[in-house]
Scaffold this active site. Structure first.
Site, PDB file in Angstrom:
ATOM      1  CB  SER A  95      -9.810  -0.590   2.953  1.00  0.00           C
ATOM      2  OG  SER A  95     -10.339  -1.767   2.397  1.00  0.00           O
ATOM      3  NE  ARG A 101      -3.862  -2.142   0.026  1.00  0.00           N
ATOM      4  CZ  ARG A 101      -3.683  -3.317  -0.569  1.00  0.00           C
ATOM      5  NH1 ARG A 101      -2.573  -3.542  -1.272  1.00  0.00           N
ATOM      6  NH2 ARG A 101      -4.591  -4.260  -0.494  1.00  0.00           N
ATOM      7  CD  GLU A 121      -6.095   0.756   2.105  1.00  0.00           C
ATOM      8  OE1 GLU A 121      -6.669   0.492   1.035  1.00  0.00           O
ATOM      9  OE2 GLU A 121      -5.754  -0.112   2.933  1.00  0.00           O
TER      10      GLU A 121
END
Length: 321
Positions: A230, A181, A300
């Site tokens: 998310s 990520r 995130e």
């Protein structure tokens, strides 16, 4: 005089000849999927890469610059964003095409799902995971978006980008510096397009993989709510939703914001949530998970802009640091 009008007045005729759209005092709640947030002083939607380059070359170095995508993984604070926000237009940056039997070229504002569809039509395997990611290619490149065991870094060949001065850069896969990520590419780069590579595959196999992704999303994620996807990255060795659930935060409500009862790594706007409600809820969850499990969840969702006076939200609520 509003912030946007004052900025336009200061910039004068620097942007004469641009083909893109300049909007002062742009309402960011119309852009974000959370449908919350303040205004941007000035929003620029360039016509194409050349138009964006001309804009960047004309923009004074001391004017703050923020780049956003389609708003799916974005939380804008209530006091808004100073300076200029650049949002790549769908018309200029939203096309995707198969350029060979294994390669796809896509603009940065192309929805991830569109790339999955182009891959299906061309019989190119390896892109089914994009069918389940609610974002655009620019965001996927920046955060190494992934799902169903596949990540963006596994498909990237090269990326086109402009720097703050409007100069073009072409980065290969290694130069993107991918990790979970995360991309280590310089933060001032604005991704405009990318070249991806998959492998030849049977269209029916691709379709089945995409259907499986869609079925999973519809079963476990609140895809019909106002959500940003998310909320937190998965910590090493566990899942964010498991730790949130363990901390007793499933369904937790603060103001108009709620942790989804369906999937507790999703925050939702139940109807009237502010940016403050959403961020305060997120930091409450982080504080409770830290207290329960000793794990420091990492956001995130990208949070940008300024807090309204008296409504700043401290990381972990300023506790347990």
């Amino acid at each position: 005089m509003s912030g946007g009008a004052a900025l336009l007045d200061r910039l004068g005729d620097r942007f004469a000849g641009l083909r893109g759209r300049l909007t002062p005092d742009a309402a960011m709640d119309r852009i974000t999927w959370f449908r919350a947030g303040g205004t941007a002083d000035l929003l620029f939607q360039p016509a194409d890469e050349a138009d964006l380059a001309a804009f960047l070359k004309a923009l004074p170095a001391d004017v703050p610059l923020t780049v956003v995508g389609i708003g799916s993984n974005l939380l804008v604070r209530e006091a808004g964003i100073r300076g200029v926000v650049v949002r790549l237009s769908a018309k200029g940056f939203g096309e995707a095409e198969a350029v060979s039997g294994t390669r796809i070229r896509a603009g940065a504002s192309t929805p991830d799902k569109r790339v999955a569809q182009v891959a299906l039509d061309a019989g190119i395997g390896g892109f089914h995971f994009y069918h389940g990611i609610p974002g655009s290619i620019g965001g996927a490149l920046r955060m190494n978006a992934g799902a169903n065991g596949v990540e963006t870094r596994e498909r990237v060949v090269e990326v086109r980008a402009l720097d703050r001065q409007g100069d073009l850069h072409v980065l290969d896969n290694a130069a993107m510096g991918y990790a979970y990520r995360h991309s280590a590419a310089p933060q001032d780069l604005i991704f405009t397009a990318a070249l991806f590579e998959g492998s030849p595959a049977d269209r029916e196999d691709i379709r089945r993989a995409m259907d499986k992704v869609q079925q999973h999303r519809e079963t476990v994620q609140p895809i019909r709510e106002k959500t940003g996807g998310s909320t937190f990255k998965n910590p090493p060795g566990t899942s964010a939703w498991k730790e949130i659930d363990k901390a007793g935060c499933r369904g937790l409500v603060i103001g108009g914001a709620q942790i989804s009862p369906m999937h507790c790594n999703f925050m939702i706007n139940t109807g009237n949530a502010t940016g403050y409600d959403l961020e305060f809820l997120g930091e409450t969850v982080r504080a409770r998970v830290l207290e329960t499990s000793g794990i420091r969840l990492e956001w995130e969702i990208r949070r940008i802009g300024e807090f309204r006076p008296g409504h700043a939200v401290q990381p972990f609520l300023g506790q347990l640091l």
